[in-house]
Design a protein around this motif. Structure first.
Motif, PDB file in Angstrom:
ATOM      1  N   VAL A  15       0.888  -1.165   0.000  1.00  0.00           N
ATOM      2  CA  VAL A  15       0.000   0.000   0.000  1.00  0.00           C
ATOM      3  C   VAL A  15       0.920   1.207   0.000  1.00  0.00           C
ATOM      4  CG1 VAL A  15      -1.842   1.251   1.179  1.00  0.00           C
ATOM      5  CG2 VAL A  15      -1.770  -1.250   1.264  1.00  0.00           C
ATOM      6  N   TRP A  16       0.804   2.011  -1.000  1.00  0.00           N
ATOM      7  CA  TRP A  16       1.777   3.057  -1.299  1.00  0.00           C
ATOM      8  C   TRP A  16       1.161   4.415  -0.988  1.00  0.00           C
ATOM      9  CZ3 TRP A  16       6.571   3.526  -3.926  1.00  0.00           C
ATOM     10  CH2 TRP A  16       6.813   4.767  -4.488  1.00  0.00           C
ATOM     11  N   THR A  17       1.907   5.225  -0.246  1.00  0.00           N
ATOM     12  CA  THR A  17       1.428   6.601  -0.030  1.00  0.00           C
ATOM     13  C   THR A  17       2.539   7.547  -0.422  1.00  0.00           C
ATOM     14  OG1 THR A  17       0.576   5.650   1.998  1.00  0.00           O
ATOM     15  CG2 THR A  17       0.018   7.920   1.595  1.00  0.00           C
ATOM     16  N   PHE A  18       2.241   8.483  -1.254  1.00  0.00           N
ATOM     17  CA  PHE A  18       3.248   9.432  -1.715  1.00  0.00           C
ATOM     18  C   PHE A  18       2.563  10.775  -1.918  1.00  0.00           C
ATOM     19  CE2 PHE A  18       6.205  11.261  -4.854  1.00  0.00           C
ATOM     20  CZ  PHE A  18       7.413  10.989  -4.237  1.00  0.00           C
ATOM     21  N   ASN A  19       3.083  11.791  -1.272  1.00  0.00           N
ATOM     22  CA  ASN A  19       2.465  13.121  -1.361  1.00  0.00           C
ATOM     23  C   ASN A  19       0.951  13.064  -1.121  1.00  0.00           C
ATOM     24  OD1 ASN A  19       4.855  14.311  -1.870  1.00  0.00           O
ATOM     25  ND2 ASN A  19       4.565  14.499  -4.089  1.00  0.00           N
ATOM     26  N   ASP A 279       5.330   5.948 -12.185  1.00  0.00           N
ATOM     27  CA  ASP A 279       4.025   6.583 -12.402  1.00  0.00           C
ATOM     28  C   ASP A 279       3.336   6.910 -11.078  1.00  0.00           C
ATOM     29  OD1 ASP A 279       4.324   6.618 -15.102  1.00  0.00           O
ATOM     30  OD2 ASP A 279       3.031   4.894 -15.514  1.00  0.00           O
ATOM     31  N   LEU A 280       3.542   6.028 -10.082  1.00  0.00           N
ATOM     32  CA  LEU A 280       2.971   6.306  -8.755  1.00  0.00           C
ATOM     33  C   LEU A 280       3.571   7.595  -8.189  1.00  0.00           C
ATOM     34  CD1 LEU A 280       2.992   2.744  -7.172  1.00  0.00           C
ATOM     35  CD2 LEU A 280       0.995   4.238  -7.318  1.00  0.00           C
ATOM     36  N   GLN A 281       4.906   7.705  -8.320  1.00  0.00           N
ATOM     37  CA  GLN A 281       5.573   8.908  -7.797  1.00  0.00           C
ATOM     38  C   GLN A 281       5.104  10.164  -8.509  1.00  0.00           C
ATOM     39  OE1 GLN A 281       9.829   8.711  -7.651  1.00  0.00           O
ATOM     40  NE2 GLN A 281       9.804   6.824  -6.499  1.00  0.00           N
ATOM     41  N   GLN A 282       4.781   9.996  -9.784  1.00  0.00           N
ATOM     42  CA  GLN A 282       4.341  11.162 -10.554  1.00  0.00           C
ATOM     43  C   GLN A 282       2.841  11.411 -10.413  1.00  0.00           C
ATOM     44  OE1 GLN A 282       5.820  10.526 -14.567  1.00  0.00           O
ATOM     45  NE2 GLN A 282       7.814   9.947 -13.721  1.00  0.00           N
ATOM     46  N   GLY A 283       2.203  10.641  -9.534  1.00  0.00           N
ATOM     47  CA  GLY A 283       0.778  10.860  -9.258  1.00  0.00           C
ATOM     48  C   GLY A 283      -0.113  10.585 -10.457  1.00  0.00           C
ATOM     49  N   LYS A 284       0.299   9.612 -11.298  1.00  0.00           N
ATOM     50  CA  LYS A 284      -0.474   9.381 -12.524  1.00  0.00           C
ATOM     51  C   LYS A 284      -1.731   8.542 -12.326  1.00  0.00           C
ATOM     52  CE  LYS A 284       3.068   9.978 -16.042  1.00  0.00           C
ATOM     53  NZ  LYS A 284       3.891   9.239 -16.997  1.00  0.00           N
ATOM     54  N   PHE A 285      -1.828   7.875 -11.156  1.00  0.00           N
ATOM     55  CA  PHE A 285      -3.017   7.048 -10.930  1.00  0.00           C
ATOM     56  C   PHE A 285      -4.031   7.817 -10.089  1.00  0.00           C
ATOM     57  CE2 PHE A 285       0.549   3.993 -11.311  1.00  0.00           C
ATOM     58  CZ  PHE A 285       0.140   3.362 -12.482  1.00  0.00           C
ATOM     59  N   PRO A 286      -5.301   7.572 -10.312  1.00  0.00           N
ATOM     60  CA  PRO A 286      -6.311   8.254  -9.496  1.00  0.00           C
ATOM     61  C   PRO A 286      -6.128   7.926  -8.010  1.00  0.00           C
ATOM     62  CG  PRO A 286      -7.336   6.994 -11.280  1.00  0.00           C
ATOM     63  CD  PRO A 286      -5.882   6.640 -11.283  1.00  0.00           C
ATOM     64  N   PRO A 287      -6.494   8.842  -7.098  1.00  0.00           N
ATOM     65  CA  PRO A 287      -6.343   8.586  -5.663  1.00  0.00           C
ATOM     66  C   PRO A 287      -7.038   7.291  -5.253  1.00  0.00           C
ATOM     67  CG  PRO A 287      -7.131  10.827  -6.065  1.00  0.00           C
ATOM     68  CD  PRO A 287      -7.111  10.136  -7.391  1.00  0.00           C
ATOM     69  N   ASN A 288      -6.433   6.572  -4.322  1.00  0.00           N
ATOM     70  CA  ASN A 288      -6.974   5.318  -3.768  1.00  0.00           C
ATOM     71  C   ASN A 288      -7.157   4.198  -4.801  1.00  0.00           C
ATOM     72  OD1 ASN A 288      -7.151   6.481  -1.192  1.00  0.00           O
ATOM     73  ND2 ASN A 288      -9.027   7.543  -1.850  1.00  0.00           N
ATOM     74  N   SER A 289      -6.338   4.238  -5.847  1.00  0.00           N
ATOM     75  CA  SER A 289      -6.452   3.197  -6.890  1.00  0.00           C
ATOM     76  C   SER A 289      -6.045   1.827  -6.361  1.00  0.00           C
ATOM     77  CB  SER A 289      -5.495   3.497  -8.048  1.00  0.00           C
ATOM     78  OG  SER A 289      -5.905   4.597  -8.764  1.00  0.00           O
ATOM     79  N   HIS A 290      -6.715   0.820  -6.870  1.00  0.00           N
ATOM     80  CA  HIS A 290      -6.257  -0.563  -6.716  1.00  0.00           C
ATOM     81  C   HIS A 290      -5.675  -0.970  -8.063  1.00  0.00           C
ATOM     82  CE1 HIS A 290      -7.713  -1.679  -2.708  1.00  0.00           C
ATOM     83  NE2 HIS A 290      -8.584  -0.707  -2.931  1.00  0.00           N
ATOM     84  N   ILE A 291      -4.383  -1.263  -8.061  1.00  0.00           N
ATOM     85  CA  ILE A 291      -3.670  -1.527  -9.324  1.00  0.00           C
ATOM     86  C   ILE A 291      -3.281  -2.994  -9.373  1.00  0.00           C
ATOM     87  CG2 ILE A 291      -1.573  -0.951 -10.637  1.00  0.00           C
ATOM     88  CD1 ILE A 291      -1.564   1.713  -8.954  1.00  0.00           C
ATOM     89  N   ILE A 292      -3.657  -3.658 -10.456  1.00  0.00           N
ATOM     90  CA  ILE A 292      -3.219  -5.053 -10.627  1.00  0.00           C
ATOM     91  C   ILE A 292      -2.033  -5.056 -11.580  1.00  0.00           C
ATOM     92  CG2 ILE A 292      -3.817  -7.358 -11.474  1.00  0.00           C
ATOM     93  CD1 ILE A 292      -5.748  -6.776  -9.350  1.00  0.00           C
ATOM     94  N   ALA A 293      -0.895  -5.577 -11.118  1.00  0.00           N
ATOM     95  CA  ALA A 293       0.278  -5.712 -11.980  1.00  0.00           C
ATOM     96  C   ALA A 293       0.467  -7.190 -12.290  1.00  0.00           C
ATOM     97  CB  ALA A 293       1.501  -5.159 -11.268  1.00  0.00           C
ATOM     98  N   MET A 294       0.637  -7.502 -13.558  1.00  0.00           N
ATOM     99  CA  MET A 294       0.781  -8.901 -13.965  1.00  0.00           C
ATOM    100  C   MET A 294       2.240  -9.336 -13.894  1.00  0.00           C
ATOM    101  SD  MET A 294      -2.127 -10.107 -14.746  1.00  0.00           S
ATOM    102  CE  MET A 294      -1.437 -11.666 -15.323  1.00  0.00           C
ATOM    103  N   HIS A 295       2.524 -10.367 -13.111  1.00  0.00           N
ATOM    104  CA  HIS A 295       3.864 -10.981 -13.200  1.00  0.00           C
ATOM    105  C   HIS A 295       3.763 -12.067 -14.262  1.00  0.00           C
ATOM    106  CE1 HIS A 295       7.705 -12.576 -12.721  1.00  0.00           C
ATOM    107  NE2 HIS A 295       7.951 -12.111 -11.515  1.00  0.00           N
ATOM    108  N   THR A 296       4.273 -11.749 -15.442  1.00  0.00           N
ATOM    109  CA  THR A 296       4.090 -12.642 -16.589  1.00  0.00           C
ATOM    110  C   THR A 296       5.214 -13.673 -16.725  1.00  0.00           C
ATOM    111  OG1 THR A 296       4.981 -10.761 -17.801  1.00  0.00           O
ATOM    112  CG2 THR A 296       2.617 -11.173 -18.031  1.00  0.00           C
ATOM    113  N   GLY A 297       6.042 -13.800 -15.701  1.00  0.00           N
ATOM    114  CA  GLY A 297       7.056 -14.868 -15.716  1.00  0.00           C
ATOM    115  C   GLY A 297       8.335 -14.425 -16.417  1.00  0.00           C
ATOM    116  N   GLY A 298       8.870 -15.318 -17.255  1.00  0.00           N
ATOM    117  CA  GLY A 298      10.099 -14.998 -17.992  1.00  0.00           C
ATOM    118  C   GLY A 298      11.363 -15.161 -17.168  1.00  0.00           C
ATOM    119  N   LEU A 299      11.236 -15.813 -16.015  1.00  0.00           N
ATOM    120  CA  LEU A 299      12.395 -15.870 -15.110  1.00  0.00           C
ATOM    121  C   LEU A 299      13.514 -16.756 -15.646  1.00  0.00           C
ATOM    122  CD1 LEU A 299      10.404 -15.987 -11.758  1.00  0.00           C
ATOM    123  CD2 LEU A 299      11.519 -14.022 -12.832  1.00  0.00           C
ATOM    124  N   GLN A 300      13.167 -17.654 -16.560  1.00  0.00           N
ATOM    125  CA  GLN A 300      14.216 -18.501 -17.147  1.00  0.00           C
ATOM    126  C   GLN A 300      15.300 -17.673 -17.817  1.00  0.00           C
ATOM    127  OE1 GLN A 300      15.202 -19.190 -20.522  1.00  0.00           O
ATOM    128  NE2 GLN A 300      13.813 -17.658 -21.395  1.00  0.00           N
TER     129      GLN A 300
END
Ligand SMILES: Cc1ncc(COP(=O)(O)O)c(C=O)c1O
Length: 313
Positions: A15-19, A279-300
Motif C-alpha cells: 500500500v503506497w502513499t506518496f504526497n 508513475d505512482l511517484q508522478q501521481g499518474k493514478f487516481p487517488p486510492n487506486s487498486h492496481i493489478i500488476a501482472m507478473h508474466t514470468g520470464g524468469l528462465q
C-alpha cells in the motif's frame, strides 16, 4: 489437458502513499503457474496445445530469438504434453549454447538456426515452405507464431480477468502488464466485462517505436473486440528498446527483489514494475487506486541475461 495447472495467486504487494496519494498494488503471480511453462506462456499455449492434440498433431514448430521465453516454454510444454518440438532460431548458432537453448535442446527441441533475414522471411511463410526450407518432411505439424500470439493465445489470456474477479471481491481500477507482441494485453482487454467500464488498462511497452498501440488495436480488430474499459500503451519505460537496460533499472530490480522477496525478469516485468513505481511517484493514478500488476514470468531468461551483463563489464 493431462497436467492440471493451478490458478495463480493474487498478492497484495504494497500500500503506497506518496504526497498524500494512496494506492494499493496487487500482483498476479502468473510466474507461479508452473516452474517451466509459466506466466503468459502458459496462458498463450493452453488452448493451442489442446487444439494441437485435437488435430492429432505430434509436433509443434515455432520461432524465437536465442533467449526467447516462448521457445523455452514450448520446449517444456512439448516434454510435458508429449509433442516433438522444432524451433527456428533467429541468428547464427553460438557455442556453448546459452542457458535457454541448452534447456530447450535438453527437453528434446530441434533447433534450426537461420540468418536474421531468413528468419524474417520465414515468419510469413506457409508451414510447407518452412518445412522445405529446413529440409524436413513431416505431417501434422502445428505452427505457433513467434511469441505465441494468435487467436487461441488471446483466448487464454482473456481468462486472466475473470480469474482475478474470483480472487478479489471488488473490481480493480487499473490493470498493468508488460507488452511485447501485444497478445497478452489484447487478450486481457478482450476479457473485460461491463463491470470494468471504470477501469483503465495500461500496457507498458518494452520495445521502442510507439507502434504497439496500433499492434494491439489490430489484434483487437481481428478478434472484433471493443474493450469495455479505457486502455493505453505507456512508452516511457522501454529504456531504448527490447532488452535494453540501465543502472537505474538494475538498482530498481535489486531493491524490489530484496523488499518483496520474489524475482523479476530483466526484459519485461522489471520494466513494468519500474514504470508503475515511477508513475505512482508522478501521481499518474487516481487517488486510492487498486492496481493489478501482472507478473508474466520470464524468469528462465535471467541466468542468460546476467551472464551477458557480466561479459560486458
Ligand atoms: C515474461 C514476459 N512478459 C510479457 C511478455 C509480453 O507479452 P506479449 O508478447 O504478449 O505482449 C512476454 C513476451 O511474450 C514475456 O515473455
Amino acid at each position: 489437458m493431462a497436467v492440471f495447472f493451478q490458478k495463480s495467486p493474487l498478492h497484495c504487494l504494497d500500500v503506497w502513499t506518496f504526497n498524500g496519494n494512496k494506492a494499493t498494488i496487487w500482483v498476479k503471480r502468473d510466474d507461479l503457474i508452473h516452474p517451466t511453462v509459466q506466466g503468459n506462456k502458459w496462458r498463450k499455449l493452453k488452448y493451442n496445445l489442446e487444439n494441437a492434440q485435437n488435430q492429432g498433431s505430434k509436433t509443434l514448430l515455432t520461432f524465437g530469438g536465442a533467449f526467447s521465453n516462448h521457445l523455452y516454454a514450448v520446449a517444456a510444454a512439448g516434454q510435458l504434453f508429449d509433442f516433438q518440438t522444432i524451433a527456428i532460431v533467429r541468428g547464427e548458432k553460438i557455442l556453448p549454447l546459452n542457458p535457454t537453448l541448452q534447456f530447450a535442446q535438453a527437453a528434446g527441441m530441434q533447433l534450426h538456426f537461420v540468418s536474421r533475414s531468413d528468419y524474417r522471411m520465414l515468419s510469413n511463410q506457409s508451414l510447407e515452405f518452412i518445412l522445405n526450407f529446413i529440409n524436413l518432411s513431416l505431417s501434422k505439424v502445428y505452427l505457433l507464431p513467434e511469441g505465441g500470439t494468435n487467436d487461441l493465445a488471446l483466448r487464454g489470456c482473456s481468462e486472466i480477468i475473470a480469474e482475478i474477479k474470483t480472487q478479489l471481491d471488488f473490481t480493480p481500477d487499473v490493470y498493468a502488464v508488460a507488452v511485447g507482441t501485444g497478445g497478452t494485453f489484447a487478450g486481457m482487454l478482450s476479457g473485460m466485462t461491463d463491470a470494468d467500464t471504470h477501469c483503465k488498462a495500461i500496457g507498458y511497452a518494452v520495445l521502442k517505436g510507439n507502434f504497439l498501440e496500433q499492434t494491439v488495436q489490430n489484434l483487437l480488430n481481428q478478434q472484433k473486440v471493443q474493450p469495455t474499459c479505457a486502455w493505453t500503451i505507456e512508452n516511457a519505460y522501454h529504456l531504448g528498446g527490447y532488452a535494453k537496460i540501465n543502472a537505474a533499472l538494475l538498482q530498481f530490480k535489486e531493491n524490489f527483489e530484496q523488499k518483496y522477496g520474489f524475482e523479476l525478469d530483466y526484459v519485461y516485468t522489471s520494466k513494468l514494475f519500474y514504470g508503475i513505481f515511477q508513475d505512482l511517484q508522478q501521481g499518474k493514478f487516481p487517488p486510492n487506486s487498486h492496481i493489478i500488476a501482472m507478473h508474466t514470468g520470464g524468469l528462465q531468461g535471467n541466468l542468460g541475461f546476467s551472464q551477458k551483463i557480466q561479459k560486458k563489464q
